[in-house]
Design a protein around this motif. Structure first.
Motif, short mmCIF file in Angstrom:
data_model
loop_
_atom_site.label_atom_id
_atom_site.label_comp_id
_atom_site.label_asym_id
_atom_site.label_seq_id
_atom_site.Cartn_x
_atom_site.Cartn_y
_atom_site.Cartn_z
N VAL A 3 -3.47 -15.20 -6.20
CA VAL A 3 -4.59 -14.29 -6.00
C VAL A 3 -5.33 -14.20 -7.33
O VAL A 3 -4.73 -13.91 -8.36
CB VAL A 3 -4.11 -12.89 -5.58
CG1 VAL A 3 -5.30 -11.94 -5.45
CG2 VAL A 3 -3.31 -12.95 -4.30
N GLN A 4 -6.63 -14.49 -7.30
CA GLN A 4 -7.46 -14.36 -8.49
C GLN A 4 -8.42 -13.21 -8.28
O GLN A 4 -9.11 -13.14 -7.27
CB GLN A 4 -8.25 -15.63 -8.75
CG GLN A 4 -9.18 -15.52 -9.95
CD GLN A 4 -10.06 -16.75 -10.13
OE1 GLN A 4 -9.84 -17.79 -9.54
NE2 GLN A 4 -11.09 -16.60 -10.93
N ARG A 5 -8.42 -12.28 -9.25
CA ARG A 5 -9.31 -11.12 -9.17
C ARG A 5 -10.19 -11.11 -10.41
O ARG A 5 -9.68 -11.13 -11.53
CB ARG A 5 -8.48 -9.85 -9.09
CG ARG A 5 -7.58 -9.84 -7.88
CD ARG A 5 -6.55 -8.76 -7.94
NE ARG A 5 -7.18 -7.46 -7.79
CZ ARG A 5 -6.49 -6.34 -7.59
NH1 ARG A 5 -5.19 -6.37 -7.51
NH2 ARG A 5 -7.12 -5.20 -7.48
N GLN A 6 -11.50 -11.07 -10.22
CA GLN A 6 -12.44 -11.02 -11.33
C GLN A 6 -13.10 -9.65 -11.34
O GLN A 6 -13.65 -9.22 -10.33
CB GLN A 6 -13.49 -12.12 -11.21
CG GLN A 6 -14.42 -12.16 -12.40
CD GLN A 6 -15.33 -13.38 -12.37
OE1 GLN A 6 -14.95 -14.43 -11.89
NE2 GLN A 6 -16.54 -13.22 -12.87
N MET A 7 -13.02 -8.99 -12.51
CA MET A 7 -13.53 -7.62 -12.62
C MET A 7 -14.45 -7.51 -13.84
O MET A 7 -14.03 -7.76 -14.96
CB MET A 7 -12.35 -6.66 -12.77
CG MET A 7 -11.41 -6.69 -11.58
SD MET A 7 -9.80 -5.96 -11.90
CE MET A 7 -8.96 -7.35 -12.67
N SER A 8 -15.71 -7.16 -13.61
CA SER A 8 -16.67 -6.92 -14.68
C SER A 8 -16.71 -5.42 -14.94
O SER A 8 -17.03 -4.63 -14.05
CB SER A 8 -18.07 -7.40 -14.29
OG SER A 8 -18.06 -8.80 -14.12
N TYR A 51 -4.66 -13.04 -12.54
CA TYR A 51 -3.99 -13.96 -11.63
C TYR A 51 -2.67 -13.34 -11.22
O TYR A 51 -1.89 -12.94 -12.07
CB TYR A 51 -3.74 -15.31 -12.30
CG TYR A 51 -4.99 -16.00 -12.77
CD1 TYR A 51 -5.73 -16.79 -11.90
CD2 TYR A 51 -5.44 -15.84 -14.08
CE1 TYR A 51 -6.89 -17.42 -12.34
CE2 TYR A 51 -6.59 -16.47 -14.52
CZ TYR A 51 -7.32 -17.25 -13.64
OH TYR A 51 -8.46 -17.86 -14.07
N GLU A 52 -2.43 -13.27 -9.92
CA GLU A 52 -1.17 -12.76 -9.40
C GLU A 52 -0.55 -13.84 -8.52
O GLU A 52 -1.21 -14.37 -7.65
CB GLU A 52 -1.40 -11.50 -8.56
CG GLU A 52 -2.01 -10.35 -9.32
CD GLU A 52 -2.28 -9.16 -8.42
OE1 GLU A 52 -1.38 -8.75 -7.66
OE2 GLU A 52 -3.42 -8.65 -8.48
N PHE A 53 0.70 -14.15 -8.79
CA PHE A 53 1.43 -15.12 -7.97
C PHE A 53 2.37 -14.35 -7.06
O PHE A 53 3.20 -13.57 -7.54
CB PHE A 53 2.22 -16.08 -8.86
CG PHE A 53 1.35 -17.00 -9.66
CD1 PHE A 53 0.95 -18.22 -9.13
CD2 PHE A 53 0.90 -16.64 -10.91
CE1 PHE A 53 0.13 -19.07 -9.87
CE2 PHE A 53 0.08 -17.48 -11.66
CZ PHE A 53 -0.30 -18.69 -11.13
#
Length: 101
Positions: A3-8, A51-53
């Motif tokens: 899981v890829q999380r992008q946070m601005s 990144y969460e595996f």
């Protein structure tokens, strides 16, 4: 599953965001179905990529319903410049077996 999380993050909220993020990482890393959490801050920007595996999609979806996950989402919502972007990728089962033996 990756899981890829992008946070601005809003510049004025960076310190608060880091505190909330560290709490989330600690809680998520302690969850038995999570293999690993990694966070990178993009240079020159107030943008973080996490990144969460996870063992599988069900484990991740289940974790999203926990208090830790819900608290994180509630806390960061006012700290974000834009909506969080989330993407997922299923990884082959052979990867799971090789890294856990």
């Amino acid at each position: 599953m990756l899981v890829q999380r992008q946070m601005s993050v809003v510049d004025d909220e960076l310190d608060n965001f880091r505190k909330v993020l560290n709490s989330y990482i600690d809680a998520t890393s302690a969850h038995s179905d999570n293999l690993h959490v990694s966070v990178q801050k993009l240079p020159g920007k107030s943008c973080y990529i996490m990144y969460e595996f996870w063992q599988d999609r069900i484990s991740w979806m289940s974790y999203l319903q926990t208090n830790s996950s819900k608290d994180f989402q509630r806390c960061i919502i006012d700290m974000m410049e834009d909506a969080e972007m989330v993407s997922t990728m299923l990884l082959p089962a052979s990867w799971w077996i090789m890294t856990n033996n």
